[in-house]
Scaffold this active site. Structure first.
Site, mmCIF file in Angstrom:
data_model
loop_
_atom_site.group_PDB
_atom_site.id
_atom_site.type_symbol
_atom_site.label_atom_id
_atom_site.label_comp_id
_atom_site.label_asym_id
_atom_site.label_seq_id
_atom_site.Cartn_x
_atom_site.Cartn_y
_atom_site.Cartn_z
ATOM 1 N N CYS A 122 0.576 -4.064 4.612
ATOM 2 C CA CYS A 122 1.734 -4.127 5.503
ATOM 3 C C CYS A 122 1.875 -2.850 6.338
ATOM 4 O O CYS A 122 1.114 -2.642 7.274
ATOM 5 C CB CYS A 122 2.998 -4.450 4.721
ATOM 6 S SG CYS A 122 4.349 -5.054 5.776
ATOM 7 N N HIS A 217 1.949 -8.950 2.035
ATOM 8 C CA HIS A 217 2.108 -8.277 0.742
ATOM 9 C C HIS A 217 1.391 -9.086 -0.353
ATOM 10 O O HIS A 217 2.014 -9.935 -1.009
ATOM 11 C CB HIS A 217 3.597 -8.134 0.392
ATOM 12 C CG HIS A 217 4.292 -7.069 1.165
ATOM 13 N ND1 HIS A 217 4.391 -5.767 0.724
ATOM 14 C CD2 HIS A 217 4.910 -7.101 2.377
ATOM 15 C CE1 HIS A 217 5.046 -5.047 1.620
ATOM 16 N NE2 HIS A 217 5.372 -5.835 2.629
ATOM 17 N N GLU A 219 0.615 -8.262 -3.257
ATOM 18 C CA GLU A 219 1.158 -8.004 -4.597
ATOM 19 C C GLU A 219 2.256 -8.987 -4.973
ATOM 20 O O GLU A 219 2.517 -9.206 -6.157
ATOM 21 C CB GLU A 219 1.682 -6.563 -4.696
ATOM 22 C CG GLU A 219 2.957 -6.257 -3.945
ATOM 23 C CD GLU A 219 2.736 -5.864 -2.493
ATOM 24 O OE1 GLU A 219 3.668 -5.305 -1.887
ATOM 25 O OE2 GLU A 219 1.634 -6.119 -1.972
#
Length: 243
Positions: A122, A217, A219
């Site tokens: 990001c 993102h 994650e």
């Protein structure tokens, strides 16, 4: 490297004005990001951003990074527009921190110069793009254009490192950003796009180390999506193979 020893992955901290568990301002990283590195077999290590006056000492940053096997540039607030533009800042620009910017930009330059395996997420993608002379669109527009709290399909370029890492030609990406790449930095190529044309990933062909940058993102969903976890796995695998 002993396979039992986890490669050290440096993650520059994000400055936080407050946290619920501490009484003071803090330096933090998202637990989901740290967990994804740990699942991949890496040892996540938060490092202190040091860039007095907004300018980091290149020699100092280079020396600090020598102890690490890989770098993860995480998400966060916006880069100051003066870092890539002579125009005025858009009203939507938020959470700018000059020391954070100066440090992250120098980490990006030093990591790429040294061939350290690097994953940029990001804001991290935007940092790399600006570090290599690229520019950003300061604001993508309102709800019909911005990519906040959105999970959407991203098409991945065939033969890219990103495709190898994810094992996919299309992924569902969890996004939270209102800015995007305008002009790509020197040497960078687009490795993925959203349906609306937004650049969602960048690579640097010819680099002597592993590197991938994604605008989303990974994650957020890595714990349940092998394609997203694959990015962290690839980073740690490259870091392990470096020594």
């Amino acid at each position: 490297m002993d396979p039992a020893v986890r490669p050290l992955i440096a993650i520059p901290a994000r400055f936080s004005a407050s946290t619920s568990a501490l009484r003071y301002a803090a330096e933090v990283n998202a637990r989901a990001l740290v967990d994804a590195v740990w699942r991949a077999g890496g040892e996540p290590a938060t490092i202190h951003p040091h860039a007095p006056g907004g300018t980091a000492d290149p020699a100092e940053v280079a020396a600090r990074l020598t102890r690490f096997d890989g770098i993860l540039l995480p998400g966060g607030g916006d880069l100051a527009p003066h870092r890539y533009s002579d125009g005025e800042a858009h009203d939507s620009v938020y959470d700018v921190d000059d020391e954070q910017d100066g440090f992250d930009l120098e980490v990006a330059r030093q990591a790429l110069d040294a061939g350290l395996p690097t994953l940029a997420v990001c804001r991290g993608l935007q940092v790399v793009n600006v570090a290599l002379g690229g520019t950003l669109e300061q604001d993508m527009g309102g709800p019909q254009r911005e990519h906040r709290h959105v999970v959407h399909p991203v098409a991945i370029q065939r033969g890219s490192l990103l495709g190898q890492a994810t094992g996919a030609e299309k992924v569902e990406a969890s996004c939270y950003h209102h800015q995007r790449v305008d002009r790509t930095g020197v040497g960078l190529t687009v490795a993925a796009r959203a349906v609306d044309g937004t650049v969602e990933a960048l690579e640097l062909p010819g680099l002597h180390g592993w590197f991938a940058a994604v605008q989303w993102h990974p994650e957020d969903t890595a714990h349940q999506d092998p394609a997203q976890q694959g990015l962290f796995d690839a980073l740690v695998r490259a870091a392990r193979g470096r020594r």
